[in-house]
Design an enzyme around this catalytic site. Structure first.
Site, PDB file in Angstrom:
ATOM      1  N   ARG A  80       7.329   4.387  -9.286  1.00 16.39           N
ATOM      2  CA  ARG A  80       7.264   3.333  -8.267  1.00 16.39           C
ATOM      3  C   ARG A  80       6.402   3.783  -7.075  1.00 16.39           C
ATOM      4  O   ARG A  80       5.267   3.384  -6.936  1.00 16.39           O
ATOM      5  CB  ARG A  80       8.691   2.967  -7.802  1.00 16.39           C
ATOM      6  CG  ARG A  80       8.811   1.626  -7.098  1.00 16.39           C
ATOM      7  CD  ARG A  80       8.232   1.567  -5.715  1.00 16.39           C
ATOM      8  NE  ARG A  80       8.893   2.481  -4.775  1.00 16.39           N
ATOM      9  CZ  ARG A  80       8.483   2.662  -3.533  1.00 16.39           C
ATOM     10  NH1 ARG A  80       7.428   2.012  -3.074  1.00 16.39           N
ATOM     11  NH2 ARG A  80       9.099   3.516  -2.731  1.00 16.39           N
ATOM     12  N   ASP A  81       6.949   4.688  -6.276  1.00 18.45           N
ATOM     13  CA  ASP A  81       6.235   5.127  -5.070  1.00 18.45           C
ATOM     14  C   ASP A  81       4.883   5.729  -5.450  1.00 18.45           C
ATOM     15  O   ASP A  81       3.895   5.596  -4.721  1.00 18.45           O
ATOM     16  CB  ASP A  81       7.109   6.166  -4.333  1.00 18.45           C
ATOM     17  CG  ASP A  81       6.597   6.485  -2.942  1.00 18.45           C
ATOM     18  OD1 ASP A  81       5.496   6.051  -2.585  1.00 18.45           O
ATOM     19  OD2 ASP A  81       7.304   7.202  -2.207  1.00 18.45           O
ATOM     20  N   HIS A  88      12.448  13.029   1.824  1.00 18.58           N
ATOM     21  CA  HIS A  88      11.344  12.406   1.088  1.00 18.58           C
ATOM     22  C   HIS A  88      10.075  12.984   1.720  1.00 18.58           C
ATOM     23  O   HIS A  88       9.659  12.566   2.800  1.00 18.58           O
ATOM     24  CB  HIS A  88      11.418  10.886   1.248  1.00 18.58           C
ATOM     25  CG  HIS A  88      10.334  10.150   0.531  1.00 18.58           C
ATOM     26  ND1 HIS A  88      10.544   9.490  -0.655  1.00 18.58           N
ATOM     27  CD2 HIS A  88       9.016   9.982   0.814  1.00 18.58           C
ATOM     28  CE1 HIS A  88       9.411   8.940  -1.063  1.00 18.58           C
ATOM     29  NE2 HIS A  88       8.467   9.221  -0.188  1.00 18.58           N
ATOM     30  N   HIS A 105       6.083  14.251   1.947  1.00 21.57           N
ATOM     31  CA  HIS A 105       4.706  14.022   1.495  1.00 21.57           C
ATOM     32  C   HIS A 105       3.906  15.306   1.692  1.00 21.57           C
ATOM     33  O   HIS A 105       4.165  16.076   2.608  1.00 21.57           O
ATOM     34  CB  HIS A 105       4.075  12.868   2.279  1.00 21.57           C
ATOM     35  CG  HIS A 105       4.504  11.528   1.781  1.00 21.57           C
ATOM     36  ND1 HIS A 105       3.867  10.360   2.105  1.00 21.57           N
ATOM     37  CD2 HIS A 105       5.512  11.167   0.940  1.00 21.57           C
ATOM     38  CE1 HIS A 105       4.456   9.344   1.494  1.00 21.57           C
ATOM     39  NE2 HIS A 105       5.467   9.802   0.799  1.00 21.57           N
ATOM     40  N   CYS A 114      -1.725   9.130  -0.130  1.00 24.09           N
ATOM     41  CA  CYS A 114      -1.120   8.792   1.158  1.00 24.09           C
ATOM     42  C   CYS A 114      -1.960   7.733   1.843  1.00 24.09           C
ATOM     43  O   CYS A 114      -3.039   8.024   2.351  1.00 24.09           O
ATOM     44  CB  CYS A 114      -0.990  10.028   2.038  1.00 24.09           C
ATOM     45  SG  CYS A 114      -0.096   9.642   3.537  1.00 24.09           S
ATOM     46  N   ASN A 172       3.121  11.875  -2.148  1.00 21.53           N
ATOM     47  CA  ASN A 172       4.397  12.497  -2.518  1.00 21.53           C
ATOM     48  C   ASN A 172       4.243  13.927  -3.039  1.00 21.53           C
ATOM     49  O   ASN A 172       3.316  14.233  -3.780  1.00 21.53           O
ATOM     50  CB  ASN A 172       5.053  11.663  -3.625  1.00 21.53           C
ATOM     51  CG  ASN A 172       5.357  10.260  -3.161  1.00 21.53           C
ATOM     52  OD1 ASN A 172       6.068  10.066  -2.192  1.00 21.53           O
ATOM     53  ND2 ASN A 172       4.783   9.273  -3.834  1.00 21.53           N
TER      54      ASN A 172
HETATM   55 ZN    ZN Z   1       6.532   8.567  -0.652  1.00 21.37          ZN
END
Ligand code: ZN
Length: 319
Positions: free
Chosen positions: A16-17, A217, A219, A250, A261
């Site tokens: 997803r992300d 979470h 990055h 990003c 990520n």
């Molecule tokens: Zn993310």
């Protein structure tokens, strides 16, 4: 180092992300193949798709079909993202989504206004509606996600006091609406965090809420994600989001193609080298990272997928 967890739980967010910013549409069957391979490699929580406006995010337009098509593995939670009441309604109606009751805040006023046209106060004021919708569907709300918790390209570093204040305000709204905040997920949305800052913020949250589950979470926009994760683990943090191969650039970085990520296999490698279990088969995961690279048609930022694991060297070594 005594607070290092013995097990780290990873939510795999690549499907997803990770995929959502990829311009080339990944076929539904390929998304499902990747999700199933992740589960086979030992991932126990997978963000598999989203229920958002398909015009805004065409890559995620097949959310319903993806969730309906997954051969579900027992013990795996298949998560989704939604951004409004309609999205949550669709996720629940799908019937194959493990819906978790989660509220989201952003620590930067400028960023949240630009992204959602709402202020932080508006977002807090809307929380009772979200809670009511979850509760009407029998879903407990226990998690708060805090975006841009470390820094923001428009506002700079986010002061710890502000983060604590926002958590406290969300907790209060939740309590007034019959929910108990159990987990706070701190997102380094724009890649501002560095290890000592992570320790300060995690330490401050932990001091104020010793029982709170803290999740990160992270990055890797500026190459700090693994160092940040280890810094957090040293304070006992055992919950992370990451993305296979480091899928997902990003969008807030100055450079197109900048890392987003943190890569799951890099994170798993670090954990295993520190003697921390993840339940994930690293070699199998690296294969999924290579599969993902093939699906998106360009190089992914993960390091271990290129350098290779140490498995065969360890097997060949005398001890
Ligand atoms: Zn993310």
């Amino acid at each position: 180092m005594s607070d290092l967890p013995s097990f780290v739980h990873i939510q795999e967010v690549g499907p997803r992300d990770g995929l959502q910013i990829e311009p080339k549409f990944v076929e539904t069957a390929d998304k499902i193949r990747m999700i199933e391979a992740l589960a086979d490699a030992g991932c126990r929580e997978i963000e598999a798709g989203s229920f958002v406006n398909p015009r805004a995010v065409p890559q995620m337009a097949d959310g319903d079909a993806v969730f309906a098509g997954i051969r579900r593995r027992e013990g795996v939670a298949y998560r989704a993202l939604w951004l409004n009441a309609k999205g949550l309604e669709r996720a629940i109606a799908n019937g194959h989504v493990d819906v978790n009751g989660k509220l989201t805040l952003t620590a930067s006023e400028t960023f949240v206004r630009r992204n959602t046209n709402r202020s932080i106060d508006d977002t807090l004021a809307q929380m009772p509606e979200w809670i009511a919708q979850y509760r009407a569907n029998g879903i407990a709300v226990r998690t708060l996600g805090l975006m841009a918790a470390f820094g923001c390209n428009f506002e700079g570093y986010i002061p710890e006091a502000k983060v604590l204040d926002l958590i406290a305000r969300a907790e209060e709204v939740m309590a007034e609406n019959g929910c108990t905040l159990k987990t706070v997920s701190l997102a380094d949305t724009m890649g501002w965090a560095s290890p000592l800052q992570v320790k300060r913020l995690v330490g401050a949250v932990r001091d104020r809420w010793p029982e709170m589950r803290i999740k990160l979470h992270l990055h890797d926009t500026r190459g700090q994600a693994i160092a940040n994760a280890v810094a957090a683990m040293e304070l006992g943090v055992a919950y992370f989001d990451s993305s296979v191969g480091g899928l997902g650039g990003c969008p807030f970085a100055g450079h197109k193609g900048a890392a987003g990520n943190v890569s799951t296999e890099d994170l798993v490698f670090s954990c295993h080298e520190m003697g921390i279990d993840t339940g994930i088969d690293l070699d199998a995961l690296v294969e999924v990272a290579r599969m993902a690279e093939g699906l998106v048609g360009h190089e992914l930022p993960g390091k271990v997928m290129k350098g290779g694991t140490l498995t065969r060297y360890k097997q060949a070594a005398p001890h």
